[in-house]
Every structure is written in structure tokens, then in C-alpha cells.
Design a protein around this motif. Sequence first.
Motif, PDB file in Angstrom:
ATOM      1  N   SER A 186      75.861 -12.929  19.989  1.00 27.47           N
ATOM      2  CA  SER A 186      76.828 -11.898  19.642  1.00 27.47           C
ATOM      3  C   SER A 186      78.185 -12.342  20.165  1.00 27.47           C
ATOM      4  O   SER A 186      78.284 -13.238  21.003  1.00 27.47           O
ATOM      5  N   GLY A 187      79.209 -11.704  19.659  1.00 24.41           N
ATOM      6  CA  GLY A 187      80.552 -12.031  20.089  1.00 24.41           C
ATOM      7  C   GLY A 187      81.537 -11.023  19.553  1.00 24.41           C
ATOM      8  O   GLY A 187      81.151  -9.969  19.054  1.00 24.41           O
ATOM      9  N   ASN A 188      82.794 -11.382  19.668  1.00 24.13           N
ATOM     10  CA  ASN A 188      83.868 -10.516  19.222  1.00 24.13           C
ATOM     11  C   ASN A 188      84.757 -11.332  18.289  1.00 24.13           C
ATOM     12  O   ASN A 188      85.263 -12.385  18.681  1.00 24.13           O
ATOM     13  N   THR A 189      84.943 -10.872  17.069  1.00 18.97           N
ATOM     14  CA  THR A 189      85.745 -11.629  16.102  1.00 18.97           C
ATOM     15  C   THR A 189      87.201 -11.772  16.548  1.00 18.97           C
ATOM     16  O   THR A 189      87.905 -12.652  16.058  1.00 18.97           O
ATOM     17  N   ASN A 190      87.642 -10.951  17.497  1.00 16.58           N
ATOM     18  CA  ASN A 190      88.998 -11.097  18.044  1.00 16.58           C
ATOM     19  C   ASN A 190      89.181 -12.445  18.734  1.00 16.58           C
ATOM     20  O   ASN A 190      90.304 -12.881  18.952  1.00 16.58           O
ATOM     21  N   PHE A 191      88.071 -13.122  19.075  1.00 11.62           N
ATOM     22  CA  PHE A 191      88.155 -14.405  19.765  1.00 11.62           C
ATOM     23  C   PHE A 191      88.286 -15.570  18.791  1.00 11.62           C
ATOM     24  O   PHE A 191      88.235 -16.727  19.186  1.00 11.62           O
ATOM     25  N   GLY A 192      88.437 -15.272  17.504  1.00 16.65           N
ATOM     26  CA  GLY A 192      88.671 -16.311  16.500  1.00 16.65           C
ATOM     27  C   GLY A 192      87.550 -17.331  16.447  1.00 16.65           C
ATOM     28  O   GLY A 192      86.390 -16.979  16.275  1.00 16.65           O
ATOM     29  N   THR A 193      87.902 -18.601  16.598  1.00 18.78           N
ATOM     30  CA  THR A 193      86.911 -19.672  16.489  1.00 18.78           C
ATOM     31  C   THR A 193      85.881 -19.635  17.615  1.00 18.78           C
ATOM     32  O   THR A 193      84.847 -20.290  17.518  1.00 18.78           O
ATOM     33  N   ALA A 194      86.155 -18.884  18.666  1.00 13.54           N
ATOM     34  CA  ALA A 194      85.204 -18.764  19.770  1.00 13.54           C
ATOM     35  C   ALA A 194      84.219 -17.611  19.561  1.00 13.54           C
ATOM     36  O   ALA A 194      83.394 -17.326  20.432  1.00 13.54           O
ATOM     37  N   TYR A 195      84.282 -16.965  18.393  1.00 17.35           N
ATOM     38  CA  TYR A 195      83.359 -15.876  18.066  1.00 17.35           C
ATOM     39  C   TYR A 195      81.916 -16.401  18.094  1.00 17.35           C
ATOM     40  O   TYR A 195      81.567 -17.327  17.369  1.00 17.35           O
ATOM     41  N   GLY A 196      81.093 -15.842  18.980  1.00 12.55           N
ATOM     42  CA  GLY A 196      79.696 -16.261  19.103  1.00 12.55           C
ATOM     43  C   GLY A 196      79.534 -17.651  19.693  1.00 12.55           C
ATOM     44  O   GLY A 196      78.493 -18.281  19.508  1.00 12.55           O
ATOM     45  N   LEU A 197      80.526 -18.124  20.416  1.00  9.80           N
ATOM     46  CA  LEU A 197      80.534 -19.489  20.941  1.00  9.80           C
ATOM     47  C   LEU A 197      79.320 -19.816  21.813  1.00  9.80           C
ATOM     48  O   LEU A 197      78.856 -20.958  21.828  1.00  9.80           O
ATOM     49  N   ALA A 198      78.780 -18.845  22.508  1.00  8.80           N
ATOM     50  CA  ALA A 198      77.600 -19.102  23.347  1.00  8.80           C
ATOM     51  C   ALA A 198      76.471 -19.689  22.502  1.00  8.80           C
ATOM     52  O   ALA A 198      75.753 -20.589  22.953  1.00  8.80           O
ATOM     53  N   GLY A 199      76.310 -19.216  21.285  1.00 15.74           N
ATOM     54  CA  GLY A 199      75.273 -19.738  20.397  1.00 15.74           C
ATOM     55  C   GLY A 199      75.505 -21.194  20.034  1.00 15.74           C
ATOM     56  O   GLY A 199      74.574 -21.997  20.007  1.00 15.74           O
ATOM     57  N   ASP A 200      76.761 -21.537  19.751  1.00 18.45           N
ATOM     58  CA  ASP A 200      77.093 -22.938  19.441  1.00 18.45           C
ATOM     59  C   ASP A 200      76.766 -23.846  20.624  1.00 18.45           C
ATOM     60  O   ASP A 200      76.191 -24.919  20.448  1.00 18.45           O
TER      61      ASP A 200
END
Length: 139
Positions: free
Chosen positions: A81-95
Amino acid sequence: MQTAPLIYFSSRSENSHRFVQKLNLEATRISEDETLLATQPFVLLCPTYGGGGAKGAVPKAVIQFLNIPENRQLIRGVIASGNTNFGTAYGLAGDIIAQKCHIPFLYRFELLGTQEDVKRVKTGLSTFWSSLTDQCAMR
């Protein structure tokens, strides 16, 4: 404790926990207070931290959980999960987890997730586990 095929971490906000509850699937929660050992192959679901940077994106409790070799051996996929406000870092933990553990990044959703996210994750997990079972049967 016997673990379920879905293991997740949720912070005090409980967003990930509420999403997992909507899935209505058996799931095991990672605790910050005790060590969890996976007992069967699983998919990991976790939030993204850090406000947009790679440093701190994966929650410390998840890092500790994945630092246990037996847990890393049993992980088969990740959902973040993430926050789209973080742009390219949205859901970065998954990456990050997918790259470090050499597993597929199955799905990302924002904050609590929508009903469509719930439907897609439930269907996707069912398809994912079926395909893994079929692959094992073919060997």
C-alpha cells in the motif's frame, strides 16, 4: 503458531489491517513485539513508509521479519500500500521487497484500498496460488 498464506504488517493507523479484514482471508499479522516465523509459503502485504524516499520505505518490523532466512525462503510475492501523493515512490516498499527477495510485486493500492482493490487482490491471490500449485504439479 501456524501462519496463513497471507502475512501482513499494519502500523498504528491500521490501514493495512482494515484492508486485510475486507479481504476476509486467513492472514497472520507481523508484530513489532515478537518474532514471527513463517511455516508455509506466503504473500506479504505491507504499507510503504517514508514520505516518498527509498530510505525507510519498508517498515522496520517487515525488515526484521525478512531478515530471518526461513521467512525469506517462503515468501512468494508482495502486495504494497502507499499514497499516490508520493508520486513515483507510491507503493515503493513493494518494489524494494520484490527486488531484494526476487519475487513478483503482485499489486499496489492506496491507503485503505477501494472495493475494486479488494476484489482484484482476492481474485489475484486465488489465481496466483493456483498457478503456483499447477507449476509444482508439473515438476
